[in-house]
Every structure is written in structure tokens, then in C-alpha cells.
Design a protein around this motif. Structure first.
Motif, PDB file in Angstrom:
ATOM      1  N   THR A  30      10.414 -33.434 -19.099  1.00 37.64           N
ATOM      2  CA  THR A  30      10.006 -33.258 -20.478  1.00 37.64           C
ATOM      3  C   THR A  30       9.622 -34.602 -21.033  1.00 37.64           C
ATOM      4  OG1 THR A  30      11.674 -33.835 -22.022  1.00 37.64           O
ATOM      5  CG2 THR A  30      12.188 -32.106 -20.513  1.00 37.64           C
ATOM      6  N   VAL A  32       9.163 -35.345 -23.956  1.00 40.07           N
ATOM      7  CA  VAL A  32       9.841 -35.618 -25.195  1.00 40.07           C
ATOM      8  C   VAL A  32      11.182 -36.282 -24.950  1.00 40.07           C
ATOM      9  CG1 VAL A  32      10.909 -34.531 -27.172  1.00 40.07           C
ATOM     10  CG2 VAL A  32       8.711 -33.726 -26.354  1.00 40.07           C
ATOM     11  N   LEU A  33      11.998 -35.630 -24.178  1.00 36.72           N
ATOM     12  CA  LEU A  33      13.326 -36.183 -23.968  1.00 36.72           C
ATOM     13  C   LEU A  33      13.259 -37.399 -23.076  1.00 36.72           C
ATOM     14  CD1 LEU A  33      15.443 -32.963 -23.695  1.00 36.72           C
ATOM     15  CD2 LEU A  33      15.103 -34.473 -25.629  1.00 36.72           C
ATOM     16  N   ALA A  77      30.738 -33.417 -25.273  1.00 40.82           N
ATOM     17  CA  ALA A  77      31.450 -32.226 -24.809  1.00 40.82           C
ATOM     18  C   ALA A  77      30.748 -31.608 -23.610  1.00 40.82           C
ATOM     19  CB  ALA A  77      31.550 -31.207 -25.934  1.00 40.82           C
ATOM     20  N   LYS A  78      29.437 -31.824 -23.486  1.00 42.56           N
ATOM     21  CA  LYS A  78      28.716 -31.209 -22.379  1.00 42.56           C
ATOM     22  C   LYS A  78      28.821 -32.022 -21.090  1.00 42.56           C
ATOM     23  CE  LYS A  78      24.291 -32.958 -24.088  1.00 42.56           C
ATOM     24  NZ  LYS A  78      23.053 -32.557 -24.702  1.00 42.56           N
ATOM     25  N   GLU A 159      17.452 -20.887 -11.025  1.00 37.01           N
ATOM     26  CA  GLU A 159      17.250 -21.001 -12.482  1.00 37.01           C
ATOM     27  C   GLU A 159      18.552 -20.844 -13.256  1.00 37.01           C
ATOM     28  OE1 GLU A 159      14.490 -18.600 -14.489  1.00 37.01           O
ATOM     29  OE2 GLU A 159      12.731 -19.657 -13.748  1.00 37.01           O
ATOM     30  N   LYS A 160      19.434 -19.987 -12.724  1.00 45.97           N
ATOM     31  CA  LYS A 160      20.673 -19.711 -13.454  1.00 45.97           C
ATOM     32  C   LYS A 160      21.548 -20.953 -13.599  1.00 45.97           C
ATOM     33  CE  LYS A 160      20.920 -14.946 -11.887  1.00 45.97           C
ATOM     34  NZ  LYS A 160      21.486 -14.117 -10.828  1.00 45.97           N
ATOM     35  N   GLY A 234      33.740 -35.504 -23.232  1.00 43.78           N
ATOM     36  CA  GLY A 234      33.688 -36.055 -24.576  1.00 43.78           C
ATOM     37  C   GLY A 234      34.705 -37.140 -24.843  1.00 43.78           C
ATOM     38  N   PRO A 262      31.644 -43.962 -29.285  1.00 44.97           N
ATOM     39  CA  PRO A 262      30.302 -43.608 -29.755  1.00 44.97           C
ATOM     40  C   PRO A 262      29.586 -44.715 -30.522  1.00 44.97           C
ATOM     41  CG  PRO A 262      31.937 -41.938 -30.359  1.00 44.97           C
ATOM     42  CD  PRO A 262      32.688 -43.108 -29.838  1.00 44.97           C
ATOM     43  N   ASP A 426      14.849 -33.483 -35.051  1.00 41.40           N
ATOM     44  CA  ASP A 426      14.312 -32.171 -34.695  1.00 41.40           C
ATOM     45  C   ASP A 426      12.824 -32.076 -35.020  1.00 41.40           C
ATOM     46  OD1 ASP A 426      16.781 -31.443 -33.882  1.00 41.40           O
ATOM     47  OD2 ASP A 426      17.256 -30.168 -35.591  1.00 41.40           O
ATOM     48  N   ILE A 429      10.742 -34.288 -32.687  1.00 33.76           N
ATOM     49  CA  ILE A 429      10.511 -33.718 -31.348  1.00 33.76           C
ATOM     50  C   ILE A 429       9.449 -32.619 -31.412  1.00 33.76           C
ATOM     51  CG2 ILE A 429      11.628 -32.277 -29.589  1.00 33.76           C
ATOM     52  CD1 ILE A 429      14.059 -34.145 -29.872  1.00 33.76           C
TER      53      ILE A 429
ATOM     54  N   PHE B  45      14.453 -25.507 -21.692  1.00 35.99           N
ATOM     55  CA  PHE B  45      13.567 -24.905 -20.706  1.00 35.99           C
ATOM     56  C   PHE B  45      14.042 -23.533 -20.242  1.00 35.99           C
ATOM     57  CE2 PHE B  45      12.920 -29.512 -20.272  1.00 35.99           C
ATOM     58  CZ  PHE B  45      11.606 -29.543 -20.688  1.00 35.99           C
ATOM     59  N   GLN B  50      16.631 -15.529 -19.469  1.00 37.33           N
ATOM     60  CA  GLN B  50      17.939 -16.203 -19.495  1.00 37.33           C
ATOM     61  C   GLN B  50      18.557 -16.104 -20.886  1.00 37.33           C
ATOM     62  OE1 GLN B  50      16.342 -19.947 -17.819  1.00 37.33           O
ATOM     63  NE2 GLN B  50      18.170 -19.979 -16.557  1.00 37.33           N
ATOM     64  N   LEU B  85      28.532 -25.798 -24.795  1.00 39.00           N
ATOM     65  CA  LEU B  85      28.051 -26.986 -24.081  1.00 39.00           C
ATOM     66  C   LEU B  85      28.864 -27.282 -22.832  1.00 39.00           C
ATOM     67  CD1 LEU B  85      27.253 -29.418 -27.014  1.00 39.00           C
ATOM     68  CD2 LEU B  85      25.667 -28.146 -25.603  1.00 39.00           C
ATOM     69  N   SER B  86      30.178 -27.379 -23.002  1.00 45.65           N
ATOM     70  CA  SER B  86      30.997 -27.800 -21.865  1.00 45.65           C
ATOM     71  C   SER B  86      31.486 -26.621 -21.034  1.00 45.65           C
ATOM     72  CB  SER B  86      32.217 -28.591 -22.357  1.00 45.65           C
ATOM     73  OG  SER B  86      33.128 -27.739 -23.015  1.00 45.65           O
ATOM     74  N   ARG B  97      43.559 -32.370 -29.191  1.00 49.86           N
ATOM     75  CA  ARG B  97      43.060 -33.196 -30.295  1.00 49.86           C
ATOM     76  C   ARG B  97      43.790 -32.881 -31.597  1.00 49.86           C
ATOM     77  NH1 ARG B  97      37.912 -35.770 -29.783  1.00 49.86           N
ATOM     78  NH2 ARG B  97      37.038 -35.578 -27.701  1.00 49.86           N
TER      79      ARG B  97
END
Lengths: 539, 317
Positions: A30, A32-33, A77-78, A159-160, A234, A262, A426, A429, B45, B50, B85-86, B97
Motif C-alpha cells: 500500500t 499510503v501506509l 494491542a495488535k 487470505e483468511k 501493547g 509511546p 484519516d 490517507i 485490504f 471476509q 486487534l490483538s 491494568r
């Protein structure tokens, strides 16, 4: 088959096919990112500033042991230990500590063996064979086999899984392309020729994890130099040395602890105080502070980023070569470089390719700063009275607003009025590929990847919307070309032509600096993970 | 006794109604934000197929009322859902926390209350004198400072100048032993400094008010020693209005640690809230908002019950 000799510095023809290339690349298909994913610091590998180090001093006596504390700027967190889902600093750098790829790549885009000790490409660039290093064990004790590699690649292609690596492999292969004739051999028969497949397998999502893994947070599933002891998305992580690592003698450190900090200013101060030993991107405002401190050093990670005005080449007046040239000549690149990043960088032609990268023609110079000629060109194009245009930017990413402000001043000399639209991230982008002019910067990737992403007419990431048959044809030819001299020739032509026909404005390239403790030595720059600490130690 | 039950019951009922209202507002607020949960979870994407599968799996195609009922029911049962997300259980993310934020807030409060009482009682006995003026001025100035200013000032002194405490508090989760304790200190001192002026001023005013009551004069005339008069007669009575203030301050602290946690990179509920809002991780935002709301309700309830227990007149109604 000619085996890939991991220890030879002299390259055979086939070895050379994979030399000078990188898979870091494709990292974000991408635009953008990819274009905005890195925070803005500056400098260039070509002009490493005083007060920086460009790799650890490996000649100094190495002190083994110790815990390196790493301040993570974007702990989120992700964050995950699943290499297929690597996206943040923890994934891109942290995963390099617990996983290995088949091949690794260095800052010169040279490939070297990792889990694969032999690599062979067929003459038509369709079949790529890898022979795995024998006796490599995962952290849990299971021996690495070609089935583990195959399953990992298949997960990426599914894809999943939602892996960014799908955009790396998807264009050239599918799950049916993979075969494993024996436990140490894996063969990829691609759907199309790709002389650069070797770089793809060095991508950060293609770090090999043990097959049939699903409890990513609970244990460690890599073959890498460190074993995960705890991982909290995180918050941070704790990795300990893998005593059974296949590469003898490394790593030198006992453990690496990652802590989420952060705020950039806090990270820098923590580094200066000695609370942490390593931190990711140092903000521009703190570069002098870090380079001038006895307790810290700037680490030049040798990833110069093109800083740009993305201009739509497909619409009036920017599809007029005279207007394009006029805009290029209204920018005083040296002055802009000094103003925005205190001279830490290198002036560039409008190509997105760093002058130090392969194929960049040595004699290619940027258009000179010449406002008078620019005015003449605009007059020739019937724009003597000038025109007005919105320029989209944001405060969400550093330096973009400053660049837009500089551009406004520079273009005004030629009668072009920049109407600056500083918007939320936002909205910013959304402006990509829609608005005529967008402020931007890009992650450094191998030229071949940059071509595919940003030069090709058919690419969904073509930020200038340039449609040039010659460039498209050359790129199609290049991807099949296995002759390195021919690659350099074609690559050079592509870069020259893009500079001439694209409305892209790329006044300079800057590089990211990481921060290191004064005691940190033995680290190396790496285009994938930014910093490699396998051989790092704390003096 | 009947009065106590009636009073306690009414406060409890009010607390439950308040919590219900908070849950409705939270659900509405997080369901009108311009973010597609499926897009957030699956990335930009993701294919339409999905997204459709995700919406079906998460029940996002159900009517809002039905989703609200399911969400509240799950939350009450302790099923706080999964982070988009996680992919972690929200319970696992938020639980530790909450503990750290509570420890931080309670520690600051436990430190602030005695300091504030000492200063408040001291100044109340010296109204108009230089020491009262000095302390009142300082508390007024400190009370006017934003929390982050106090935090940065403490960082400058204790972390940068003297280097005796860490500049950031990630050690609260990633450290152990002394390093873990040290990670709490600067945020705790910051909160304490922020809390002390307000409580001090309340104590000062309350003590001064009680000191003028006839029963105090009467005790003094009976020859009760000054120290006993202050600490046995004045302070206990002056504490009643301060209890409510402390309870409300405690509730505000639960939410107020957001800024402090951000300044110090303290791995608490506030830091997670900020990052979750930024990344539009709706299930996490919803639960944290509920937890903060619950904190307000519970501490208010406790304050009411404490006042009830301490005030005989209320008990006898």
C-alpha cells in the motif's frame, strides 16, 4: 543446480541474481501506509552525519551477557508473536530476535543464507529451490523441516490469515506452487518468472514459525537467537538467549526486554538516562541531543526515505512536461534539506530511488534550482499568470506540514499558489490517489520493488498515476532478467525516464536514526529490522 | 436499622440505574463512531466476503438493541469479549491494568490523605498567620497546575537531575522487585501532589468550621488539652464532609490517571484506553468505559455508606 555458497564473497552468475536486492521491499504494497509508516527523522546513508554510528564497533573486545532494554515507540494491542501478522515495531524488529528467514538481506541489498544454506534459481527464473540447514531446532526442540516452511508460506498465502505478506507472495505464486520433495528441500515453482524471488523470502512476514502453531502468546515457536519468555501486547516482552541456537557463539546478550514507551521525548530521555539501551526512531528535534551525549549514540539504520510532493501526472496542468519541469526547478533542494532536516540527508533527483542504491545512474542529477527558467516554462505552457492548487498534508506524520509550507513559498515565486489543507490522518490517507498534490514520504525498498509499487501503470500504489508504456515494458522485462549487467542497464533507464516524465517532486531523502546507549556495540544496520543485534553487546 | 436499610437500598438502586445509563451511553457512543469494526479487525485490504463473514461471526448484523442486550449480559457474566486487534480476551488485557491503576490510585490516596489532614489541621489553627498564608498559597498554586506539569517537573528533578527514579514506568508490568516498585513512585508522587492541595483546603475549612462549634468551646472550657481537643473532638467531626470529597476524588482518580499514565508510560487502564480509542478497538473501549463508570458509582456508594456509618443523625432517621 549451482549451490549458493554462504561463505563466498565472490558471486557466481546465479548467486548474483539474488545479490543487491531485497525483500524488505514489498513490505507495504500500500503506497499510503508504506509511504507514511515511518516517523520522520533525517539523514542519509550517503552522508552519515557527525556524531552517528553506522554499525557497532566489532573490533572492540566483546563483553558477553547482560540484558538489553529496548524502548518500543509503537507498542500496540495488535502486537503479536505471529510473524505472519508482523506490522508494528515489535513485529518488524522484535520478531527478528526469535525467528529466522530462509535468506537474510543486508543494507546493500545483498542476500546471505540463514535457514537455507543453498539457494538455486532456474534459468527461466520460475523455479526457486532452497536447501535447509540441517539440525536446526525450534525453541521447543522440534527439528526444522521443509514442511514447516511450506506451511508458513501457505498461511501467508491464505487470505483468511490477513497477512501483509500476501501482497509479497501473491503476485507470483499460490499454495500450489510449493513442493517439499524431502525434509530439507523446498521448491517454489512460480506462476510467473521472478528473478527477485530471493528478496521476497527475506520479508519480515516470512520468518519461519513452527508448523501447526496457534497459541502465539503462550510460548515461543521460532528458531531465532532468543526465546520468548513473556509477551504482553501493547506493553512489552522478555526474550532470553537461545542456548541451542544454530549459529555458534551468538547471541552475546543474555536477554532483551522490550518496554512500551509511546512518547518520543520520554524514550529519548530514558535513553540518555541509561534506563534503556536501544530505542526506535529518534525524532528530528532530539538528534543533536542524542548525538552530543556521552551516554548515547545515534544509530544510522541506513534506510534513507524519499521525501516527496506526490503530484498527479495524469491531469492538467501536471501532464504537461513544461509544468512538471517548472515545478521541479522552483524548488531549492539544498535549502529545503537544510530547513526541514538540518541538512541531515541527501539531495535527490525525482526518482524515489536513493542515489546509493543499485541501478541509480551516477550521472543523474536533480533539476537545477532556476526560478527564471521555471517562469519561462510556465509561460510557454500558457500559465504565465500562475494557478492555484490544494496541497494535502497532516500533522499526524512529522515534517509534512513543514514541507508543504516550504513548497508554498517556493512555488509562489513561479506564480503557483499552494492552498495547504492540513487535515486529520484519516482524511489525509483518503487524499492519496485522489487529490492532485499530497505531501508524502516513503520507506526505502529495493529499486525493483519501488518500480513495481510506484512506477507501474497498473499498480494500485502508483501515487503519481503515471502511465508510461516504456517504463511498464522495461519493468516487465527487468523482472525476468537474470543477467545482472542487463538488470543494471534496464534499471538505470527506468530511473532516468521516471525522473523526466513523472510529476513526482522528490527534493531529498532522509534516513531514520535509532538511539543506542553509549555502551552498545556490535549492532548492524538492516533494511528489514532496521537494527540487527545478534552480535551486539553492552560494554 | 430500618433507616439504614432504606438509605442503603435507595443508594444501591440509584447506583444500578446509573450503571445502566452508563452502559447505554457507552454502547451508543461506541456504535456511532465512524469506524467499521470489521475493517479495523481485518485490515484495509480485507475482501467484502471476509468482512461479511466477520460481521456474521461477531453478530454485527443484528439489530442494535439485541446487540446491546447481548453485550450487557455478557459483560455481567464476565465475558468481556475479544479485542478486534490483538484477538486477546479483553479480560486478560484489562484485568491486570485495572489492578495496576487501582494500586497507583490507592497508594497516592493513602499518601495524600494523612499529609492533607496534617496540613489542613495545622493551617486551620493558624488562620491568617504567615505559615497559613504560605501553605495556602502553595496549595493554591499547586492546585492550579495541570497534572502533566507536576509530572514533568518531578521527572526533571528525580529522573533527569538526580537519576534516582526511572523516567518512565513500564517497569510496573515488565519489571520485578525494586524496579517494579520504583516504576510506581513518580506517578504516585505526582498524583499525591495533585490531590493534597484540594483535600487540604477542604480539611482546613471543615476544621475551622467545627472549631467554632459550641461543643468544642465547651470541651476547651472543661480543660481538655489542646491536642486532645483537636484530634479527638474536632478532627473526627470535621472528617465527615471530607469523606465525600475523598470518595469523589478517588473516583475521579480512576479516570484521571489517564494523563498521568500517558506522561509516565504507565501500563494501566488509562494508557490502554488512549491507545484503544486511537486504534478504534471498540470492545476494549467499551469495557474500560464501563469499568471507569463502575468506579465512580462504587466509590460514591462507599462514601454514602461511610457517611451513614459515621453520622448518627443519618442512622436514626
Amino acid at each position: 543446480m549451482e549451490p549458493f555458497d554462504p561463505f563466498s564473497r565472490r558471486l557466481s552468475r546465479r548467486e548474483a541474481l539474488v545479490t543487491g536486492l531485497s525483500a524488505a521491499a514489498l513490505l507495504s504494497v500500500t503506497s499510503v501506509l508504506a509511504a507514511c509508516g515511518s516517523t520522520g527523522t533525517n539523514d542519509s546513508s550517503a552522508t552519515s552525519a557527525v556524531g552517528t554510528t553506522a554499525g557497532g564497533d566489532t573490533t572492540a573486545a566483546t563483553k558477553k551477557g547482560g540484558t538489553l532494554k529496548y524502548g518500543v515507540g509503537d507498542a500496540q494491542a495488535k502486537d503479536s508473536l505471529d510473524p505472519a501478522l508482523a506490522l508494528t515495531s515489535v513485529g518488524i524488529f522484535g520478531h527478528s530476535l526469535i525467528y529466522d528467514t530462509l535468506l537474510s538481506v543486508d543494507s546493500s541489498w545483498e542476500l546471505s543464507p540463514m535457514l537455507a544454506e543453498e539457494y538455486d534459481i532456474s534459468s527461466d527464473a520460475v523455479t526457486h529451490s532452497f536447501k535447509l540447514r540441517s539440525g536446526v531446532e525450534f525453541h521447543g526442540g522440534k527439528t526444522l523441516t521443509s514442511e514447516d516452511v511450506a506451511e508458513h508460506f501457505k498461511r501467508i498465502l491464505d487470505e483468511k490469515t490477513g497477512s501483509p505478506g500476501l501482497s509479497v507472495l501473491g503476485p507470483v505464486m499460490d499454495a500450489g506452487s510449493i513442493s517439499t520433495p524431502d525434509p530439507t528441500t523446498i521448491i517454489f515453482k512460480l506462476n510467473i518468472p521472478d528473478a527477485f524471488f530471493g528478496q521476497r523470502v527475506a520479508h519480515y512476514t516470512l520468518r519461519i514459525a513452527q508448523a501447526k502453531t496457534d497459541e502465539w502468546l503462550k510460548t515461543s515457536f521460532g528458531t531465532g537467537p532468543f526465546i520468548s519468555k513473556s509477551f504482553r501486547p501493547g506493553e512489552g516482552f522478555e526474550f532470553e538467549r537461545n542456548q541451542n541456537y544454530w549459529q555458534e557463539g551468538v547471541p552475546y546478550l543474555d536477554s532483551v526486554v522490550g518496554v512500551g514507551i509511546p512518547d518520543a521525548a520520554t524514550r529519548v530521555q530514558a535513553l540518555l538516562n541509561g534506563d534503556i539501551h536501544l530505542t526506535d526512531t529518534v525524532p528530528t528535534s532530539a538528534l543533536d541531543q542524542v548525538s552530543g551525549a556521552d551516554s548515547a549514540q545515534l544509530l544510522d539504520v541506513k534506510n534513507p526515505s524519499p521525501y516527496t510532493f506526490d503530484v498527479d501526472s495524469s491531469i492538467k496542468p501536471y501532464n504537461d512536461p513544461r509544468v512538471q519541469k517548472a515545478m521541479k526547478m522552483l524548488i531549492d533542494r539544498e535549502a529545503m534539506l537544510k530547513l526541514l532536516v538540518a541538512g541531515r540527508g541527501v539531495v535527490s533527483a525525482d526518482t524515489l530511488i536513493d542515489p546509493a542504491d543499485p541501478w541509480s545512474p551516477a550521472d543523474l542529477k536533480p533539476f537545477p534550482y532556476d526560478p527564471e527558467q521555471a517562469k519561462s516554462l510556465l509561460a510557454e505552457a500558457g500559465l504565465a499568470e500562475g494557478f492555484s492548487e490544494k496541497v494535502w498534508t497532516t500533522t499526524a506524520y512529522p515534517l509534512l506540514n513543514e514541507g508543504a509550507a516550504y513548497g508554498k513559498q517556493a512555488m509562489a515565486v513561479g506564480g503557483i499558489e499552494f492552498d495547504i489543507q492540513s487535515v486529520s490522518s484519516d482524511r489525509y490517507i483518503e487524499a492519496f490517489l485522489k487529490e492532485p498534490i499530497v505531501m508524502d514520504y516513503y520507506l526505502r525498498q529495493h529499486p525493483m520493488v519501488m518500480f513495481q509499487l510506484y512506477y507501474m501503470s497498473s499498480s494500485t500504489s502508483n501515487t503519481t498515476r503515471l502511465k508510461d508504456e516504456k517504463i511498464d515494458g522495461w519493468i516487465t522485462e527487468l523482472i525476468k532478467t537474470t543477467d545482472t549487467a542487463k538488470q543494471a542497464e534496464i534499471g538505470g533507464e527506468i530511473i532516468r525516464r521516471y525522473n523526466d516524465v513523472a510529476a513526482m517532486l522528490n527534493p531529498f531523502n532522509f534516513a531514520s536514526y535509532w538511539g543506542g546507549a553509549g555502551t552498545l556495540q556490535g549492532w548492524t544496520a538492516n533494511p528489514i529490522s532496521n537494527v540487527e543485534i545478534r552480535t551486539a553487546s553492552l560494554a | 436499622m430500618a433507616g439504614i436499610i432504606k438509605f442503603g437500598g435507595s443508594r444501591l438502586a440509584f447506583a444500578v440505574i446509573t450503571l445502566m445509563a452508563i452502559s447505554v451511553v457507552t454502547f451508543l457512543a461506541t456504535n456511532v463512531v465512524p469506524a467499521d469494526p470489521a475493517r479495523v479487525a481485518l485490515g484495509k485490504f480485507a475482501t467484502p466476503a471476509q468482512i461479511e463473514a466477520y460481521n456474521e461471526q461477531q453478530g454485527l448484523e443484528e439489530p442494535a438493541v439485541k446487540r446491546y442486550v447481548i453485550w450487557v449480559g455478557d459483560a455481567i457474566r464476565g465475558d468481556w469479549g475479544t479485542s478486534v486487534l490483538s484477538k486477546q480476551q479483553v479480560t486478560d488485557m484489562v484485568g491486570p491494568r485495572i489492578g495496576r491503576s487501582l494500586i497507583l490510585a490507592l497508594a497516592a490516596m493513602l499518601l495524600a490523605i494523612p499529609i492533607a489532614f496534617l496540613l489542613g489541621v495545622y493551617t486551620a489553627q493558624r488562620i491568617g498567620r504567615p505559615s497559613d498564608l504560605a501553605i495556602s498559597t502553595v496549595t493554591l498554586v499547586v492546585n492550579s497546575l495541570p497534572e502533566f506539569v507536576v509530572g514533568i517537573a518531578l521527572i526533571f528533578v528525580f529522573a533527569v537531575q538526580f537519576g534516582i527514579l526511572p523516567i518512565e514506568s513500564s517497569g510496573a508490568s515488565m519489571g520485578s522487585g525494586i524496579s517494579q516498585i520504583k516504576a510506581y513512585l513518580l506517578p504516585m508522587f505526582t498524583l499525591t501532589i495533585v490531590l493534597v492541595p484540594y483535600i487540604t483546603r477542604m480539611v482546613r475549612a471543615s476544621v475551622r468550621d467545627i472549631s467554632s462549634q459550641p461543643f468544642v468551646r465547651s470541651a476547651a472550657l472543661r480543660g481538655v488539652p489542646h491536642r486532645g481537643l483537636v484530634w479527638r473532638h474536632v478532627v473526627p467531626n470535621a472528617s465527615l464532609p471530607v469523606v465525600n470529597v475523598i470518595a469523589l476524588t478517588m473516583a475521579e482518580l480512576i479516570a484521571g490517571v489517564v494523563i498521568i499514565e500517558t506522561v509516565f508510560s504507565f501500563p494501566g487502564i488509562g494508557q490502554l484506553l488512549v491507545s484503544s480509542v486511537g486504534s478504534k478497538d471498540i470492545p476494549v473501549v467499551q469495557i474500560i468505559t464501563l469499568v471507569i463508570g463502575l468506579g465512580f458509582v462504587v466509590f460514591n456508594l462507599l462514601a454514602d455508606l461511610a457517611v451513614l456509618a459515621l453520622n448518627p443523625r443519618l442512622r436514626s432517621r
